[in-house]
Design a protein around this motif. Structure first.
Motif, PDB file in Angstrom:
ATOM      1  N   LEU A 145      -8.530  28.421 -31.667  1.00 13.61           N
ATOM      2  CA  LEU A 145      -8.066  29.747 -31.887  1.00 13.61           C
ATOM      3  C   LEU A 145      -6.674  30.191 -30.632  1.00 13.61           C
ATOM      4  CD1 LEU A 145     -11.120  31.849 -32.527  1.00 13.61           C
ATOM      5  CD2 LEU A 145      -9.697  30.637 -34.318  1.00 13.61           C
ATOM      6  N   SER A 146      -7.041  29.659 -29.396  1.00 15.73           N
ATOM      7  CA  SER A 146      -6.178  30.176 -28.592  1.00 15.73           C
ATOM      8  C   SER A 146      -4.637  29.328 -29.317  1.00 15.73           C
ATOM      9  CB  SER A 146      -6.678  29.165 -26.929  1.00 15.73           C
ATOM     10  OG  SER A 146      -6.531  27.590 -27.240  1.00 15.73           O
ATOM     11  N   LEU A 147      -5.002  27.783 -29.557  1.00 15.90           N
ATOM     12  CA  LEU A 147      -3.655  27.216 -30.028  1.00 15.90           C
ATOM     13  C   LEU A 147      -2.783  28.081 -31.198  1.00 15.90           C
ATOM     14  CD1 LEU A 147      -4.894  23.798 -29.468  1.00 15.90           C
ATOM     15  CD2 LEU A 147      -3.297  24.367 -28.160  1.00 15.90           C
ATOM     16  N   ILE A 148      -3.582  28.527 -31.983  1.00 12.98           N
ATOM     17  CA  ILE A 148      -3.282  29.190 -33.209  1.00 12.98           C
ATOM     18  C   ILE A 148      -2.637  29.895 -32.824  1.00 12.98           C
ATOM     19  CG2 ILE A 148      -4.212  30.199 -35.639  1.00 12.98           C
ATOM     20  CD1 ILE A 148      -6.705  28.579 -35.909  1.00 12.98           C
ATOM     21  N   ALA A 149      -3.078  30.826 -31.604  1.00 14.20           N
ATOM     22  CA  ALA A 149      -3.130  31.805 -31.512  1.00 14.20           C
ATOM     23  C   ALA A 149      -1.732  31.944 -30.719  1.00 14.20           C
ATOM     24  CB  ALA A 149      -3.699  32.644 -31.142  1.00 14.20           C
ATOM     25  N   CYS A 150      -1.184  30.483 -30.231  1.00 14.56           N
ATOM     26  CA  CYS A 150      -0.013  30.673 -29.582  1.00 14.56           C
ATOM     27  C   CYS A 150       1.002  30.273 -30.105  1.00 14.56           C
ATOM     28  CB  CYS A 150      -0.060  29.285 -28.502  1.00 14.56           C
ATOM     29  SG  CYS A 150       0.457  28.856 -27.379  1.00 14.56           S
TER      30      CYS A 150
END
Length: 578
Positions: A520-525
């Motif tokens: 999720l953190s990679l997607i948000a980035c």
């Protein structure tokens, strides 16, 4: 002649000593812990040549008479243990009769001890484990041990010692740790006339922290006190501003016994979550209290490691207690991090899980709480309701900097917001609430070539990746057709993100629940507004408002700060107005 033979006593002693005495720091640890066990409230350590040439440890604790002093240098003699069961119920730090003969076996040792000032005392000189002389002397109450020419009779072990500064650093770390664990004791560490550490006795832990570090350092710590089942935890934890590049400033005590624990470190770092950037570790000073029958302290010769009866519950307890204190003591009191140049680091946070814990004993299960926090759950770190309406009101933008940072004036401070990091946090929280991402179909499916491990992982984790917004199907060999990716991600970015997620999953091998957070953190980035893209005043104001409504507005999902605050007073000092 047979191949197996009985070792002579001298060789056997040197081998046994090697299990306990690896370097000068271990000598100091054993002698200081003996002094603590003896009830001393003043312990002094004097060193020469980093401890190789000489180590002198004196204390004012309970001394020994002639008979006990002689026995203390014999192997398997101890004042702490009478039967095998005592090994599992002893609250002492060490077994005096084991440390002294191990040290004496590899050094020239002089022991002086007196039970009371003015009474006959004894002086024993030993070399290589053999007692040379024993005579009466007159010394004050307490014990003095001089260890000279360490490893003089085991030159091979001498070769493995580090430089004098390195060995001295290890000794200082041991003494510093014990000083923090025993604030009621005065400690002095001196190397060749130079005082390296001094603490006064009878002070509180907070005052000892000020003596050991710096008075200002205490302000960067949060006091901790909590319990979880039979586990009680007290001590201090550091704010993110004093995070370190390693775990050296993590001090753990179990029933006041100094120990190391990857399990405790992992649970604590999990509690911090995205408050810390990658490769940054929190300051921890924790004293754990646990019934003796729930822990084994005899799994390491130096007693530096312990084995918990139920590691999973200890992990949960540390995680829960520290998260609660971070919520109440850090997040709720100040949603804007202090401005400290140079205190930040590069992104990404460690999302560590406990190592494979031993299966918990069923009869012990009733000791632990029934309600357990979900490891991957988002903890609500929102500020108190009071004043929240004011904080979320629209604030006018006073400008931008480098098309990356947004400038706001708030009360008596200048607020600088990193637009990409702030948007990352907003998007990450939205994805967390949905527990996944929405997919966006491509006009034309994208063929993606995978390695054997990536293809296998894609098959095994298809549901997880679908929840994140990826839809794909086997095409030919180890190639898949990628039909969708998360919203606002182009086909090219979607392919890169898909491969990155698979590679990360193959590399880490973590459980899906833990991996989801990283995904999720990679997607948000990928979805967040990039640095260099100008925002309108309305967009900037809305972004700040959305940021303040998130769970952790201080940092992005990778642990990088979203904002810094420059107080008006600091700006005035820059312009010499103060």
């Amino acid at each position: 002649m047979g191949k197996i033979t009985i070792l002579n006593e001298i060789t056997a002693r040197q081998i046994a000593a090697g299990e306990v005495i690896e370097r000068p720091a271990m000598v100091v640890k054993e002698l200081v812990e003996n002094a603590i066990d003896a009830g001393a409230d003043k312990i002094e350590i004097y060193l020469a040549n980093g401890g190789r040439q000489k180590i002198l440890v004196t204390d004012n604790g309970e001394g020994m008479d002639r008979e006990d002093a002689l026995l203390s240098l014999e192997r398997h003699a101890t004042s702490k243990i009478r039967k095998i069961e005592d090994l599992h119920h002893s609250s002492y730090l060490g077994f005096r009769g084991e440390a002294l003969p191990s040290i004496a076996a590899v050094s020239r040792l002089t022991l002086q001890t007196a039970k009371e000032t003015g009474t006959p005392s004894v002086k024993i000189i030993a070399e290589g484990g053999k007692i040379l002389t024993c005579e009466e002397v007159g010394i004050p109450k307490g014990t003095s041990v001089v260890v000279e020419d360490l490893f003089f009779n085991t030159p091979a072990r001498m070769k493995f010692l580090k430089s004098i500064p390195a060995e001295l650093g290890r000794i200082k770390e041991i003494v510093l740790s014990l000083a923090l664990g025993y604030p009621e004791i005065s400690f002095l560490l001196n190397h060749q006339g130079t005082e390296l550490l001094y603490t006064m006795k009878g002070k509180s832990l907070a005052e000892t922290i000020e003596q050991v570090f710096h008075p200002a350092f205490l302000k960067e710590l949060l006091p901790v006190k909590g319990s979880y089942g039979p586990l009680t935890v007290q001590g201090y934890i550091g704010r993110p501003t004093v995070a370190r590049a390693n775990r050296q400033q993590q001090y753990f005590f179990l029933n006041r016994r100094l120990f190391r624990s990857r399990l405790i470190s992992s649970a604590a770092e999990k509690a911090y979550g995205s408050l810390l950037p990658v490769s940054r570790f929190p300051f921890l000073l924790l004293n754990l209290e646990l019934p003796l029958e729930l822990v084994d302290v005899n799994v390491h010769p130096n007693k530096l490691e312990v084995r918990f009866r139920d590691e999973k519950e200890i992990y949960r307890g540390i995680l829960r207690i520290l998260r609660a204190h971070l919520e109440s003591g850090l997040i709720a009191t100040s949603w804007v991090p202090d401005y400290q140049p140079g205190s930040r680091s590069i992104p990404s946070f460690p999302d560590e899980q406990p190592s494979n814990a031993a299966a918990a004993c069923r009869e012990n299960r009733v000791l632990w709480p029934e309600s357990r926090p979900e490891e991957g759950a988002v903890v609500n770190f929102l500020p108190p309701e009071k004043g929240r309406e004011e904080r979320t009101a629209m604030m006018p933008v006073i400008g931008g900097l480098f098309q990356t940072y947004l400038l706001f004036e708030e009360e008596d401070a200048l607020l600088l917001v990193d637009q990409h990091a702030a948007h990352e946090r907003v998007l990450y929280d939205r994805l967390q609430k949905k527990r996944g991402g929405e997919g966006q179909y491509f006009l034309t499916p994208v063929p993606v070539d995978l390695t054997h491990d990536q293809f296998k992982t894609a098959e095994e984790q298809k549901q997880l990746l679908a929840d994140l917004g990826f839809e794909y199907e086997p095409f030919s060999g180890q190639t898949v057709l990628l039909r969708s990716a998360p919203l606002n991600v182009s086909p090219g970015e979607g392919e890169d993100l898909f491969l990155s997620l698979l590679e990360e999953m193959v590399k880490t091998g973590e459980e899906p629940g833990a991996y989801r957070e990283k995904a999720l953190s990679l997607i948000a980035c990928k979805q967040a507004v990039k640095a260099g893209k100008p925002l309108s005043p309305e967009e900037a104001a809305q972004l700040l408002q959305d940021l303040r409504r998130t769970a952790l507005p201080q940092t992005c999902p990778h642990g990088r700060p979203t904002m810094v605050s420059l107080p008006k007073a600091e700006i005035e000092r820059m312009f010499k107005r103060r």
